[in-house]
Design an enzyme around this catalytic site. Sequence first.
Site, mmCIF file in Angstrom:
data_model
loop_
_atom_site.group_PDB
_atom_site.id
_atom_site.type_symbol
_atom_site.label_atom_id
_atom_site.label_comp_id
_atom_site.label_asym_id
_atom_site.label_seq_id
_atom_site.Cartn_x
_atom_site.Cartn_y
_atom_site.Cartn_z
ATOM 1 N N GLY A 10 7.149 -3.584 24.748
ATOM 2 C CA GLY A 10 6.797 -3.913 23.362
ATOM 3 C C GLY A 10 8.035 -4.349 22.593
ATOM 4 N N ILE A 12 9.694 -2.936 19.913
ATOM 5 C CA ILE A 12 10.742 -1.924 19.708
ATOM 6 C C ILE A 12 11.228 -1.390 21.063
ATOM 7 C CG2 ILE A 12 11.304 0.322 18.664
ATOM 8 C CD1 ILE A 12 9.207 -0.336 16.487
ATOM 9 N N ASP A 31 4.378 0.069 30.996
ATOM 10 C CA ASP A 31 3.693 -0.688 29.944
ATOM 11 C C ASP A 31 2.454 -1.348 30.537
ATOM 12 O OD1 ASP A 31 5.055 -2.048 27.077
ATOM 13 O OD2 ASP A 31 3.128 -2.756 27.836
ATOM 14 N N LEU A 76 6.626 5.438 23.371
ATOM 15 C CA LEU A 76 6.357 4.408 22.356
ATOM 16 C C LEU A 76 5.015 3.730 22.572
ATOM 17 C CD1 LEU A 76 9.347 4.858 21.701
ATOM 18 C CD2 LEU A 76 9.691 2.410 21.714
ATOM 19 N N TYR A 149 -5.595 5.364 12.507
ATOM 20 C CA TYR A 149 -4.261 5.243 13.101
ATOM 21 C C TYR A 149 -3.372 6.381 12.604
ATOM 22 C CZ TYR A 149 0.290 3.138 14.181
ATOM 23 O OH TYR A 149 1.556 2.901 14.644
ATOM 24 N N LYS A 153 -1.866 9.562 14.774
ATOM 25 C CA LYS A 153 -0.428 9.835 14.853
ATOM 26 C C LYS A 153 -0.092 11.210 14.262
ATOM 27 C CE LYS A 153 1.422 6.271 16.897
ATOM 28 N NZ LYS A 153 2.324 6.408 18.044
#
Length: 325
Positions: A10, A12, A31, A76, A149, A153
């Site tokens: 990704g 980041i 990933d 991540l 979302y 989180k």
Amino acid sequence: MRVLITGGAGFIGSHLAEAHLARGDRVQILDDLSTGAIANLDALRANPRLGITIASFTKENVLPEMVDRADRIYHLAAAVGVRLIVESPVHTIETNVNGTERVLKLALKKRRPVFLASTSEVYGKASKVPFSEEDDLVLGPTSKNRWSYAASKMLDEFLGLAYWRERGLPVVIGRLFNTVGPRQVGHYGMVVPRLVSQALHGKSLTVYGDGRQSRCFGYVGDVVGGIMALMDEPQAYGEVFNIGNHEEISILALAEKIRKAVDPRLKIVKVPYAKAYGPGFEDMRRRIPDLRKIRRAVGYRPSHGIDDILAKVIAHMRMEMTAGL
Ligand code: UDP
């Protein structure tokens, strides 16, 4: 050091991989390329200290072995981007909650330190700015997909903190504020690459709502430096940190800057939220991080302002366009 980065292809994650390779570490990336892209790793692929596994971390059986081999884990991999979240809430909730649960459980076996990527989105509609880590989190109703979302989180954060307190697993939680820089794409809604791409293609710049909502944009290099510094600091275990930049800018002013930098003749058009995201969408007006905690912990100071960031993003996207990417 052997580092595992889930979501390493990704935006980041790829910058984090680059920074760890640069300091001589071995990096394993997991990933599924759902929002990441192998092209993000093009410049790194020849490095013999980099391993890439393309698989879903929720389904496949590769994760246990990869976690076992790692000295440190950055988790991540997640469903990200407001557009994706609004369109696919089941995917968002399942990926974000189940994935984190799996990673924490596996990391516990050898008590390997884990970084959990959380988000400024958890502050939701809180109106007291800047947002500080101990502030109340104010979400909208469950009928509005956007908040799924933040809720997913938040659950990740609770679980991470519980693993630290109850089981002694070293966990660091980073609430990432709007992070931007080269290689970020606009497909999932992110405003900077979207507007820069529109401008470079000679299109009008789309500003949602009245454009007076504001954000603070952190440069990915600063953010990645902050994440690594936190993981190097055992005092940070069991703590939650804001990471980003506190320089505030309205979206309209952002669009003006991009227009001026690319082509002052371009138009800026205002698009109602309902048209951009569907009916009933709720946006937040201001989102500013209080960065005192991360500064105290690891001396974090963002070094890139918005003009500098935009110059880098514009140059990178121009280069990609010229190369036909
Ligand atoms: N936005 C915009 N035009 C676009 C994309 C986004 O005006 O083409 C706005 C969006 O409504 C929000 C801000 O820019 O107010 C930042 O959006 P982004 O999705 O990048 O991040 P968010 O802070 O919403 O997670």
